[in-house]
Design a protein around this motif. Structure first.
Motif, short mmCIF file in Angstrom:
data_model
loop_
_atom_site.label_atom_id
_atom_site.label_comp_id
_atom_site.label_asym_id
_atom_site.label_seq_id
_atom_site.Cartn_x
_atom_site.Cartn_y
_atom_site.Cartn_z
N LEU A 33 34.93 53.45 47.57
CA LEU A 33 33.69 52.71 47.76
C LEU A 33 33.40 51.80 46.57
N LEU A 34 33.68 52.31 45.36
CA LEU A 34 33.36 51.54 44.15
C LEU A 34 34.51 50.63 43.71
N GLY A 35 35.75 51.03 43.98
CA GLY A 35 36.89 50.29 43.45
C GLY A 35 37.51 49.32 44.43
N GLY A 36 36.69 48.60 45.21
CA GLY A 36 37.21 47.72 46.24
C GLY A 36 37.54 46.32 45.77
N ALA A 37 38.35 46.21 44.71
CA ALA A 37 38.68 44.90 44.15
C ALA A 37 39.49 44.05 45.13
N THR A 38 40.27 44.68 46.00
CA THR A 38 41.15 43.91 46.89
C THR A 38 40.36 43.05 47.87
N ALA A 39 39.10 43.43 48.15
CA ALA A 39 38.29 42.62 49.06
C ALA A 39 37.97 41.25 48.48
N LEU A 40 38.06 41.14 47.15
CA LEU A 40 37.69 39.89 46.47
C LEU A 40 38.90 39.06 46.06
N LEU A 41 40.08 39.42 46.54
CA LEU A 41 41.30 38.72 46.13
C LEU A 41 41.27 37.22 46.39
N PRO A 42 40.74 36.75 47.52
CA PRO A 42 40.71 35.28 47.70
C PRO A 42 39.93 34.56 46.59
N ILE A 43 38.83 35.17 46.13
CA ILE A 43 38.05 34.55 45.05
C ILE A 43 38.86 34.52 43.76
N PHE A 44 39.48 35.64 43.41
CA PHE A 44 40.28 35.69 42.19
C PHE A 44 41.45 34.70 42.26
N ALA A 45 42.11 34.64 43.40
CA ALA A 45 43.26 33.74 43.53
C ALA A 45 42.86 32.28 43.34
N LYS A 46 41.76 31.88 43.97
CA LYS A 46 41.37 30.47 43.95
C LYS A 46 40.62 30.06 42.69
#
Length: 420
Positions: free
Chosen positions: A236-249
């Motif tokens: 629940l807390l460690g969901g960094a993969t959901a934000l991958l498009p933001i990090f990539a771009k």
């Protein structure tokens, strides 16, 4: 469980029932990942609305939660192999209909969502039976390695399935559906051929007491409650993969190819770790190893959050996937070994609710925090939160922290009768 007279071997390959199970798991896993790619592309091509992509997840999430407890009851009342087989046949039928409607140009959004809902219902019943079936296929001492090998099938499907599905989609969505249907047919055939020794389950009528027996069982077993709830809050807390498009771009300044590498990195780390775990037994301090792995997951999340270099971000995500696989194998084996066979379906169903909820809400939580605080701060907060949860759970569940072995003798485990 396997007969005491059955041949015991250090190789999982010498257990034909497990080999058939693994082949069925990898075939259906590849088929489902290819199906997911085709459904998403096809619906977006028909409607052009991003909102409709969210509906695909919704029509799968609803049955996975609402039907979890009845599905767990079914897994404990009927032969689990047959429940899995019937689920796969229902999914195969829905996929064949998707292919037929697509290739005859009669497909539309409502029809796709309706058939995806049918697949979601079938998977809701298949999942707890599939998970509960594994301990019956191998000796108890080999269950952790079997969990790791079974996990490797899922990770291979996660890595290669979408890529193969995307390539086949060039020839049309109907081709993807037909290929997925063929893979599901292979899975159903392997499951139909699977033979193992089992005790016919004792039939009980479905009542609130029997439906919620898994919940009561988990509440009464501190170690089981600890590992399941740890997974819930860590994901629940460690969901960094959901934000991958933001990090990539915006942070790593890479294109779609970079996003593809970022998405693949955790699965590659998990796959390689599962291969290692399949060859090595964890015999001591499994409780601390699990907590250390979840802490490593949180630390890798922090590294990813502050990274501005693609190579370092990939390394952090690789480590994140590897740490998660270690804790997943320990959690999965511990829950199965601490649960009597007659309760495994219902306990697996409750565990599935926790996992599905944490995955869905974790992505939502990450998105909301990113909107308020920014992607970097949201990911940092998630990593710190994971480490805090590890510290709290080590204090709240001391027997789990001190646990040395995955398997505890029945005499050392509280009886389950008072929880039913």
């Amino acid at each position: 469980m396997p007969s005491p007279t059955a041949p015991r071997s250090d190789s999982l390959l010498q257990h034909p029932a497990f080999v058939a199970f693994w082949c069925a798991r990898i075939a259906s896993g590849f088929g489902f990942q290819m199906l997911s790619v085709a459904v998403g592309w096809q619906i977006y091509a028909i409607t052009g609305r991003a909102f409709d992509l969210g509906l695909i997840g919704l029509v799968q999430f609803i049955p996975s939660v609402l039907l979890a407890l009845p599905a767990g009851h079914v897994a404990d009342q009927f032969e689990r192999r047959r429940v899995v087989l019937l689920g796969q046949i229902a999914e195969w039928t829905a996929i064949v209909l998707l292919a037929a409607l697509t290739m005859t140009h009669r497909i539309h959004e409502t029809g796709i969502l309706a058939l995806v809902f049918v697949i979601g219902v079938a998977k809701a019943f298949e999942s707890p039976s599939m998970q509960s079936l594994l301990p019956a296929l191998v000796p108890t001492s080999m269950l952790p390695r079997a969990v790791a090998v079974s996990g490797s099938a899922f990770q291979m499907a996660m890595i290669l399935g979408p890529a193969v599905g995307g390539l086949l989609y060039v020839a049309g969505p109907g081709v993807v559906y037909l290929t997925a249907a063929a893979l599901y047919l292979v899975a159903a055939t392997m499951m139909a051929r699977l033979r193992y020794e089992h005790t016919p389950p004792k039939r009980e009528p479905a009542t609130l007491k029997t439906l919620f027996a898994g919940v009561h069982f988990i509440r009464a077993r501190k170690d089981v409650l600890g590992v399941i709830s740890l997974d819930l809050f860590a994901v629940l807390l460690g969901g960094a993969t959901a934000l991958l498009p933001i990090f990539a771009k915006d942070i790593l300044h890479t294109g779609p190819w970079g996003l593809g590498l970022l998405r693949a990195a955790p699965a590659v780390g998990a796959l390689l770790m599962s291969v290692w775990l399949a060859r090595h037994d964890m015999q001591r301090r499994v409780g601390m190893i699990m907590f250390a792995s979840v802490a490593g997951f949180g630390a890798a999340t922090l590294v990813f959050a502050v990274s501005t270099a693609l190579w370092l971000s990939l390394l952090a995500l690789f480590a994140l996937g590897a740490f998660d696989m270690v804790s997943m194998v320990i959690r999965g084996a511990l829950v199965q070994l601490d649960t009597p066979d007659a309760m495994r379906g219902r306990v697996s169903a409750v565990n599935a609710i926790f996992i599905n909820t944490s995955n869905q809400l974790g992505e939502f939580e990450s998105g909301m925090l990113a909107a308020w605080l920014g992607a970097v701060n949201a990911t940092l907060l998630g990593g710190i939160g994971t480490l805090v949860v590890v510290g709290l759970w080590m204090t709240m569940f001391p027997t789990l922290r001190r646990r040395q072995k995955l398997h505890v003798e029945p005499a050392d485990v509280e009886p389950a009768a008072d929880t039913l």
